[in-house]
Design a protein around this motif. Structure first.
Motif, PDB file in Angstrom:
ATOM      1  N   ARG A 137      -7.764   9.024   2.893  1.00  0.00           N
ATOM      2  CA  ARG A 137      -7.526   8.638   4.281  1.00  0.00           C
ATOM      3  C   ARG A 137      -8.831   8.659   5.059  1.00  0.00           C
ATOM      4  O   ARG A 137      -9.590   9.630   5.000  1.00  0.00           O
ATOM      5  N   THR A 138      -9.083   7.584   5.798  1.00  0.00           N
ATOM      6  CA  THR A 138     -10.339   7.441   6.540  1.00  0.00           C
ATOM      7  C   THR A 138     -10.126   7.328   8.041  1.00  0.00           C
ATOM      8  O   THR A 138     -11.069   7.075   8.777  1.00  0.00           O
ATOM      9  N   SER A 139      -8.892   7.502   8.504  1.00  0.00           N
ATOM     10  CA  SER A 139      -8.599   7.285   9.920  1.00  0.00           C
ATOM     11  C   SER A 139      -7.573   8.297  10.396  1.00  0.00           C
ATOM     12  O   SER A 139      -6.685   8.708   9.651  1.00  0.00           O
ATOM     13  N   GLN A 140      -7.674   8.694  11.659  1.00  0.00           N
ATOM     14  CA  GLN A 140      -6.676   9.552  12.284  1.00  0.00           C
ATOM     15  C   GLN A 140      -5.578   8.736  12.959  1.00  0.00           C
ATOM     16  O   GLN A 140      -4.650   9.308  13.538  1.00  0.00           O
ATOM     17  N   HIS A 141      -5.674   7.420  12.876  1.00  0.00           N
ATOM     18  CA  HIS A 141      -4.695   6.566  13.529  1.00  0.00           C
ATOM     19  C   HIS A 141      -3.372   6.563  12.767  1.00  0.00           C
ATOM     20  O   HIS A 141      -3.341   6.707  11.538  1.00  0.00           O
ATOM     21  N   HIS A 142      -2.301   6.386  13.524  1.00  0.00           N
ATOM     22  CA  HIS A 142      -0.973   6.314  12.928  1.00  0.00           C
ATOM     23  C   HIS A 142      -0.224   5.153  13.570  1.00  0.00           C
ATOM     24  O   HIS A 142      -0.278   4.953  14.788  1.00  0.00           O
ATOM     25  N   VAL A 143       0.482   4.377  12.744  1.00  0.00           N
ATOM     26  CA  VAL A 143       1.206   3.197  13.200  1.00  0.00           C
ATOM     27  C   VAL A 143       2.703   3.434  13.050  1.00  0.00           C
ATOM     28  O   VAL A 143       3.168   3.897  11.997  1.00  0.00           O
ATOM     29  N   LEU A 144       3.467   3.129  14.082  1.00  0.00           N
ATOM     30  CA  LEU A 144       4.921   3.062  14.009  1.00  0.00           C
ATOM     31  C   LEU A 144       5.280   1.592  13.914  1.00  0.00           C
ATOM     32  O   LEU A 144       5.039   0.825  14.848  1.00  0.00           O
ATOM     33  N   TYR A 145       5.835   1.199  12.757  1.00  0.00           N
ATOM     34  CA  TYR A 145       6.066  -0.225  12.488  1.00  0.00           C
ATOM     35  C   TYR A 145       7.561  -0.538  12.473  1.00  0.00           C
ATOM     36  O   TYR A 145       8.339   0.083  11.739  1.00  0.00           O
ATOM     37  N   PHE A 146       7.959  -1.556  13.271  1.00  0.00           N
ATOM     38  CA  PHE A 146       9.333  -2.033  13.306  1.00  0.00           C
ATOM     39  C   PHE A 146       9.420  -3.404  12.631  1.00  0.00           C
ATOM     40  O   PHE A 146       8.761  -4.356  13.066  1.00  0.00           O
ATOM     41  N   HIS A 147      10.233  -3.498  11.603  1.00  0.00           N
ATOM     42  CA  HIS A 147      10.374  -4.767  10.881  1.00  0.00           C
ATOM     43  C   HIS A 147      11.229  -5.758  11.662  1.00  0.00           C
ATOM     44  O   HIS A 147      12.058  -5.382  12.499  1.00  0.00           O
ATOM     45  N   GLY A 148      11.033  -7.036  11.369  1.00  0.00           N
ATOM     46  CA  GLY A 148      11.845  -8.091  11.952  1.00  0.00           C
ATOM     47  C   GLY A 148      13.052  -8.405  11.091  1.00  0.00           C
ATOM     48  O   GLY A 148      13.277  -7.804  10.044  1.00  0.00           O
ATOM     49  N   GLY A 149      13.834  -9.392  11.554  1.00  0.00           N
ATOM     50  CA  GLY A 149      15.040  -9.791  10.845  1.00  0.00           C
ATOM     51  C   GLY A 149      16.208 -10.033  11.781  1.00  0.00           C
ATOM     52  O   GLY A 149      17.364  -9.914  11.391  1.00  0.00           O
ATOM     53  N   GLY A 150      15.888 -10.406  13.016  1.00  0.00           N
ATOM     54  CA  GLY A 150      16.947 -10.758  13.967  1.00  0.00           C
ATOM     55  C   GLY A 150      17.850  -9.607  14.345  1.00  0.00           C
ATOM     56  O   GLY A 150      18.971  -9.831  14.818  1.00  0.00           O
TER      57      GLY A 150
END
Length: 301
Positions: free
Chosen positions: A73-86
């Motif tokens: 791991r090279t980053s302290q960033h964190h992503v919350l990802y929401f998928h698509g699909g209507g």
């Protein structure tokens, strides 16, 4: 100029059946039942070998966290990802492929909720659930290190979550990224019928039908359902990607104008002749987008 690989993908996408699904909402209930029986695509064995994959349950739904292997791991960033699909379709292999490339490009970790879908789940309950999840992640990672990101319906959910966090006085994520976002479930913009002719993935009739399923008892123009109609002041710096052959192009154009009109920082990218959610596909244009996303996430705040 659009790449050869993009042109080939554009020709092949109708074979996936997604546009047929969106074009025949009267037959959707039976198809949705089959989708529920199948369930979401999950991280493959190969994916699990490459990345650290953790699974948890939050409020009854599954949540995956994807990160580089220990020591990588090279980053302290964190992503919350929401998928698509209507709001009716689950995670697909294309989403996992994109998330893996996102981890590689940024060194960040990514949380992916397999969030409850319509018609079983409605907007009025889903947004508070996602707000609670964000709060838990922000406590762990720090809200300024967080990016909320989503494609299509997931883009709409991302913006609606940002509104909810602001309105409740909760900490905001450091960044917001919208990929072909679906921000107006009424799908009544006058440019959309012409765009529909060129988009190989989604159709207006399905957008309206699935939007009603998601809205439940709320009006389709309620900002929780269609966040385009909300107030857009005091939101995080926002990055938007769309294509000129995307049915949802007007949503991206209108939210750009709305955000800029109240002084929000916006980075807007409209790719010529590109279709809905093309950013998820590792074609040359998609690879370029991934670099732009990484630059945006990793830039100093």
């Amino acid at each position: 100029m659009i790449s050869l690989r993009a042109r080939i993908v554009n020709r092949l996408l109708p074979l996936t059946g997604t546009k047929a699904f969106f074009s025949n909402p009267s037959e959707a209930q039976g198809k949705i039942e089959k989708l529920r029986q199948k369930g979401p695509d999950l991280p493959s064995k190969r994916f699990r070998r490459k990345f650290e994959v953790l699974e948890d349950r939050v409020d009854g739904y599954r949540v995956f966290t994807i990160a580089p292997r220990a020591g990588a791991r090279t980053s302290q960033h964190h992503v919350l990802y929401f998928h698509g699909g209507g709001y009716v379709m689950d995670m697909s292999w294309a989403h996992w492929n994109f998330i893996g490339r996102l981890v590689d490009a940024t060194g960040a970790s990514v949380t992916v909720p397999i969030y409850p879908l319509a018609p079983e789940q409605k907007c009025e309950k889903l947004i508070p659930q996602m707000q609670q999840l964000f709060g838990q992640l922000a406590e762990k990672h720090g809200a300024p290190n967080m990016t909320v990101m989503g494609d299509s319906a997931g883009g709409g959910l991302s913006l609606a979550l940002a509104h909810a966090l602001r309105d409740s006085g909760s900490p905001q994520p450091g960044r917001l990224i919208l990929l072909s976002p679906w921000l107006d479930v009424t799908a009544t913009h006058p440019d959309q019928p012409e765009l529909e002719k060129y988009d190989p993935i989604i159709a207006i009739s399905g957008l309206r039908s699935f939007g009603e399923l998601y809205a439940g008892d709320l009006d389709a123009k309620d900002p929780r359902v269609s966040p385009l109609f909300g107030a857009h002041d005091r939101l995080p710096p926002t990055q938007i990607f769309t294509g000129s052959a995307d049915v949802l192009l007007p949503d991206s154009q209108r939210i750009r104008t709305a955000l800029e009109s109240v002084g929000n920082a916006v980075e807007y990218h409209e790719y010529s002749k590109m279709f809905h959610v093309w950013m998820l596909i590792p074609i040359p244009e998609g690879k370029r987008v991934m670099q732009q996303i990484a630059d945006f996430i990793l830039q100093p705040t």
